[in-house]
Design a protein around this motif. Structure first.
Motif, PDB file in Angstrom:
ATOM      1  N   GLY A 248      43.374  38.567  53.504  1.00 60.91           N
ATOM      2  CA  GLY A 248      43.207  38.883  52.276  1.00 60.91           C
ATOM      3  C   GLY A 248      42.477  37.902  51.087  1.00 60.91           C
ATOM      4  O   GLY A 248      42.385  38.553  50.057  1.00 60.91           O
TER       5      GLY A 248
ATOM      6  N   GLU B 199      40.287  37.310  49.716  1.00 65.74           N
ATOM      7  CA  GLU B 199      39.620  38.201  49.049  1.00 65.74           C
ATOM      8  C   GLU B 199      40.386  37.595  47.236  1.00 65.74           C
ATOM      9  O   GLU B 199      39.025  37.845  45.940  1.00 65.74           O
ATOM     10  N   THR B 200      41.080  37.763  47.124  1.00 64.65           N
ATOM     11  CA  THR B 200      41.691  37.747  45.191  1.00 64.65           C
ATOM     12  C   THR B 200      41.639  36.374  44.456  1.00 64.65           C
ATOM     13  O   THR B 200      40.993  35.803  44.024  1.00 64.65           O
ATOM     14  N   MET B 201      41.111  35.261  45.902  1.00 63.97           N
ATOM     15  CA  MET B 201      40.263  34.580  45.648  1.00 63.97           C
ATOM     16  C   MET B 201      38.940  34.728  44.693  1.00 63.97           C
ATOM     17  O   MET B 201      38.036  33.268  43.901  1.00 63.97           O
ATOM     18  N   LEU B 202      37.926  35.636  45.548  1.00 63.94           N
ATOM     19  CA  LEU B 202      37.295  35.768  45.082  1.00 63.94           C
ATOM     20  C   LEU B 202      36.832  35.867  43.653  1.00 63.94           C
ATOM     21  O   LEU B 202      35.890  36.191  42.938  1.00 63.94           O
ATOM     22  N   VAL B 203      37.873  36.636  42.978  1.00 65.14           N
ATOM     23  CA  VAL B 203      37.673  37.298  42.183  1.00 65.14           C
ATOM     24  C   VAL B 203      38.506  36.926  41.291  1.00 65.14           C
ATOM     25  O   VAL B 203      38.801  37.390  39.592  1.00 65.14           O
ATOM     26  N   ARG B 204      38.464  35.365  41.196  1.00 62.97           N
ATOM     27  CA  ARG B 204      39.255  34.644  40.171  1.00 62.97           C
ATOM     28  C   ARG B 204      37.813  33.688  39.367  1.00 62.97           C
ATOM     29  O   ARG B 204      37.127  33.466  40.776  1.00 62.97           O
ATOM     30  N   PRO B 205      38.054  33.339  38.031  1.00 58.92           N
ATOM     31  CA  PRO B 205      36.770  31.985  37.969  1.00 58.92           C
ATOM     32  C   PRO B 205      36.386  30.722  38.296  1.00 58.92           C
ATOM     33  O   PRO B 205      36.712  29.941  37.944  1.00 58.92           O
ATOM     34  N   GLN B 206      37.213  30.500  39.825  1.00 59.95           N
ATOM     35  CA  GLN B 206      37.305  29.326  39.470  1.00 59.95           C
ATOM     36  C   GLN B 206      36.552  29.218  41.422  1.00 59.95           C
ATOM     37  O   GLN B 206      36.763  30.257  41.663  1.00 59.95           O
ATOM     38  N   PRO B 207      35.738  28.059  42.215  1.00 56.31           N
ATOM     39  CA  PRO B 207      35.258  28.068  42.812  1.00 56.31           C
ATOM     40  C   PRO B 207      36.020  27.649  44.261  1.00 56.31           C
ATOM     41  O   PRO B 207      37.760  27.860  44.041  1.00 56.31           O
ATOM     42  N   VAL B 208      35.891  28.922  44.948  1.00 58.78           N
ATOM     43  CA  VAL B 208      37.061  29.509  46.351  1.00 58.78           C
ATOM     44  C   VAL B 208      37.099  27.935  46.397  1.00 58.78           C
ATOM     45  O   VAL B 208      38.950  27.515  46.908  1.00 58.78           O
TER      46      VAL B 208
ATOM     47  N   GLN C  22      40.310  26.403  44.600  1.00 60.05           N
ATOM     48  CA  GLN C  22      41.205  26.634  44.861  1.00 60.05           C
ATOM     49  C   GLN C  22      41.950  26.726  46.103  1.00 60.05           C
ATOM     50  O   GLN C  22      43.496  26.764  45.821  1.00 60.05           O
TER      51      GLN C  22
ATOM     52  N   GLY D  33      35.056  40.854  55.359  1.00 60.88           N
ATOM     53  CA  GLY D  33      35.619  41.915  55.313  1.00 60.88           C
ATOM     54  C   GLY D  33      36.451  43.298  55.615  1.00 60.88           C
ATOM     55  O   GLY D  33      36.602  42.968  57.029  1.00 60.88           O
TER      56      GLY D  33
ATOM     57  N   LYS E 150      34.570  46.380  46.853  1.00 62.09           N
ATOM     58  CA  LYS E 150      34.261  45.130  46.834  1.00 62.09           C
ATOM     59  C   LYS E 150      32.611  44.557  46.702  1.00 62.09           C
ATOM     60  O   LYS E 150      32.953  43.427  46.363  1.00 62.09           O
TER      61      LYS E 150
ATOM     62  N   ARG F 161      29.392  35.002  40.334  1.00 66.07           N
ATOM     63  CA  ARG F 161      30.984  35.551  40.362  1.00 66.07           C
ATOM     64  C   ARG F 161      32.311  35.302  39.562  1.00 66.07           C
ATOM     65  O   ARG F 161      32.542  36.165  39.038  1.00 66.07           O
ATOM     66  N   THR F 162      31.373  34.174  39.405  1.00 63.77           N
ATOM     67  CA  THR F 162      32.732  33.489  38.491  1.00 63.77           C
ATOM     68  C   THR F 162      32.828  34.033  36.743  1.00 63.77           C
ATOM     69  O   THR F 162      33.165  34.459  36.727  1.00 63.77           O
TER      70      THR F 162
ATOM     71  N   ALA G  99      34.274  37.434  36.883  1.00 66.09           N
ATOM     72  CA  ALA G  99      35.166  37.221  37.466  1.00 66.09           C
ATOM     73  C   ALA G  99      35.979  37.336  36.308  1.00 66.09           C
ATOM     74  O   ALA G  99      37.636  38.055  35.869  1.00 66.09           O
TER      75      ALA G  99
ATOM     76  N   ARG H 163      48.040  43.622  48.742  1.00 64.58           N
ATOM     77  CA  ARG H 163      47.789  42.351  48.707  1.00 64.58           C
ATOM     78  C   ARG H 163      48.158  41.808  47.116  1.00 64.58           C
ATOM     79  O   ARG H 163      47.754  41.649  46.355  1.00 64.58           O
TER      80      ARG H 163
END
Lengths: 273, 324
Positions: free
Chosen positions: A99, A102-111, A114, A273, B62, B86-87, B90, B100
């Motif tokens: 998961g 998922e935490t990466m997806l809710v940060r404002p930086q390209p995955v 990261q 998911g 999600k 998304r960004t 975010a 997690r």
């Protein structure tokens, strides 16, 4: 630090992230040294293989041992660079399962940014050490016509190879979004790719050769530039400028890999998911 | 404008069963994790999103945070389609996934906060004071320099909350934030969250199956069951609708016949051939004292306890009352 009211630039953000990664790894010097040695050893074994093959046949395809060392040195340096930068892309199945993605997806930086900065593994530079060492030996043993061209090619090739291999890591990482449970398949693909780059394209039968040159263009990473540096004819029918094509091929493969990555992320959002 | 607006939101997953090497024997079944859910959450609202495990809470979260795309209907967060933006979303969003970690496990908490400030591109003049505030109010000081993997669950959870709130998000989304915490830690975390969200006028969406979380933090409730929204309103309204019942458990001195004639109660269980009996009652209809008095009139009570309504029970009764 500069003006405390200023927003940090993207570059500054990456610098902070990278600095902390390096700090974290150097916290455990013993484990770091062992890891470094282990990574170097893996490549040293590959090197021994090359030497063993050539001690039985003096010339394989159109390469003798010295030329093969040059190919191997270029490939290993490039692979080492790529592995240090992008090697953690093969942990994507873990990121998906745990998961972390998922935490990466809710940060404002390209995955991708990261993931690349999440685990800069200095220890993987071990293969660069072996690669550069092999390269130095190969340069001393080969009869190289030192021209500005061959010097540029020698400097550019490991970097272009690094770029090319990291694009392959990225493509392999992207494929993981579809094959979460097939990590081994992609790893065979990847490390097999490196194995092929260490040899002349001439040792493989034609369909495989086409695959190696055009399908997974790892030959561009080492063999074709080495042929150009040594003034060898290269594979039959291949024009001499192909030895110079590595940077362009690397950039092209990067574009393709980025597309695949974007598709992979989209697939994850749709199916994961 | 709504902070979150879901309209006929649906998400189904197809599950393959069978063996990969026998493709013909494999069957596909489609599971609707979220089924035609519509709601709108305005700025500054505090909303509890509750339901049993597997009811579709996480899937909804999600979809609102840009991790998953819906298979049907739409969701807008800050008026934007979340996956495509998304960004942007975010930057204005703080998320805690209770299960997690978003911290870097081998780094001290302090470094994780610095990294997140860099990722959110916050100027030091903005995040340093905020960090100091969070350290003080969440009492992070004593373990700020310790690598995250050495922290206790309660300490780590406080760290997670600090990490999610460092950039002062307008929308705070918490998915089971108190799971596994002891009573004291839960209460401290709730007190902090309540104050922080209120002070900043932020919107809170809290997915939980802990009824106490909801009672302490939320002004509004969304209840989901099997992917469907079965209730949208406040807590008194929910209690009025299903009559959230408490259960008086009485241990008797001697076995007694079933106490099924106590006014305002329903006998739910008789154990130990009548030694222990459980009577459910609605606080709006009678009181624990009245029930106890009625029981004592017919049998000698040795011990007693009162069980609060648990969310599973409330949802079950809601499910029954919605006639499905």
């Amino acid at each position: 630090m500069g003006d405390p009211a200023a927003r940090p630039t993207t570059a500054a953000a990456y610098r902070i992230v990278l600095a902390s990664r390096v700090r974290a790894q150097l916290q455990y010097p013993v484990s770091f040294t062992f890891d470094l040695a282990q990574s170097a050893l893996t490549f040293a074994v590959g090197l021994l293989e090359v030497v063993a093959v050539f001690s039985n046949v003096t010339v394989l395809a159109d390469l003798d041992l010295d030329a093969a060392l040059l190919v191997y040195g270029l490939a290993a340096s490039g692979f080492g660079i790529a592995n240090a930068i992008a090697g953690q892309l093969d942990t994507i199945p873990t990121y998906i399962r745990a998961g972390t993605l998922e935490t990466m997806l809710v940060r404002p930086q390209p995955v991708l940014a990261q993931i690349l900065t999440s685990d800069i593994t200095l220890r993987r530079l071990g293969s660069v050490v072996i690669g550069l060492g092999t390269l130095a030996v190969a340069l001393a043993r080969n009869q190289i016509a030192w021209t500005p061209g061959s010097v540029v090619l020698l400097v550019v090739t490991p970097l272009a190879a690094g770029l090319l291999f990291s694009a392959l890591f990225l493509a392999a990482g992207a494929v993981q979004f579809w094959l979460v449970d097939a990590a081994e398949v992609t790893s065979a693909f990847l490390y097999g790719g490196n194995y092929a780059a260490g040899y002349s394209a001439g040792v493989f039968p034609l369909p495989l050769r086409l695959f190696v040159v055009f399908g997974v263009p790892v030959s561009f990473a080492a063999y074709l530039p080495a042929a150009a540096i040594l003034g060898l004819p290269g594979p039959s029918g291949a024009p001499g400028w192909l030895g110079w094509a590595a940077p362009a091929v690397a950039v092209a493969v990067w574009f393709a890999a980025m597309r695949l990555w974007a598709l992979g992320l989209r697939h994850y959002a749709g199916a994961g998911g | 404008m709504s902070v979150i607006e879901a309209s006929h939101l649906t998400r189904s997953f197809s599950r393959r069963s069978g063996r990969a090497w026998q493709p013909r024997r494999r069957t596909r079944t489609t599971v609707r994790a979220v089924d035609d859910v519509s709601f709108a959450i305005g700025p500054g609202e505090t909303v509890g999103y509750i339901g049993a495990n597997g009811a579709g809470k996480s899937t909804t979260i999600k979809m609102t945070t840009g991790i998953l795309v819906p298979t049907g209907g739409t969701v807008r967060t800050f008026g934007l389609e979340p996956v495509g933006h998304r960004t942007v979303v975010a930057r204005r969003l703080g998320v805690v996934f209770g299960q997690r970690s978003q911290l870097w496990w081998d780094l001290p908490l302090r470094d994780s906060l610095e990294l997140l400030a860099a990722i959110h591109r916050l100027p030091p003049a903005r995040w340093r004071p905020r960090e100091a505030e969070l350290v003080e109010r969440l009492e992070l000081g004593e373990f700020l320099a310790r690598p995250v993997r050495q922290l206790s669950l309660g300490q780590r959870m406080r760290g997670e909350v600090a990490a999610a709130l460092l950039h002062e998000p307008e929308l705070v989304v918490l998915d089971e934030p108190t799971v596994g915490l002891d009573v004291l830690s839960k209460e401290r975390l709730r007190t902090f969250l309540r104050a922080d969200v209120a002070a900043r006028g932020a919107t809170l969406l809290l997915a939980t199956h802990d009824m106490d979380d909801v009672e302490r933090l939320c002004g509004r409730l969304l209840v989901v069951d099997h992917g469907r929204l079965v209730y949208d309103g406040d807590i008194p309204g929910l209690v009025a609708r299903v009559g959230a019942r408490r259960v008086l458990v009485v241990d008797l001195v001697e076995p007694a016949p079933p106490l099924d004639a106590v006014p305002g109660t329903e006998l739910v269980a008789v154990e130990g051939s009548g030694l222990r009996q459980r009577l459910a009652f609605s606080p709006s209809a009678t009181t624990a004292a009245a029930v106890l008095a009625a029981v004592s009139a017919v049998a000698a009570v040795r011990d007693l306890s009162i069980e609060e309504p648990d969310i599973e029970d409330v949802v079950r009764r809601l499910y029954l009352s919605s006639g499905r």
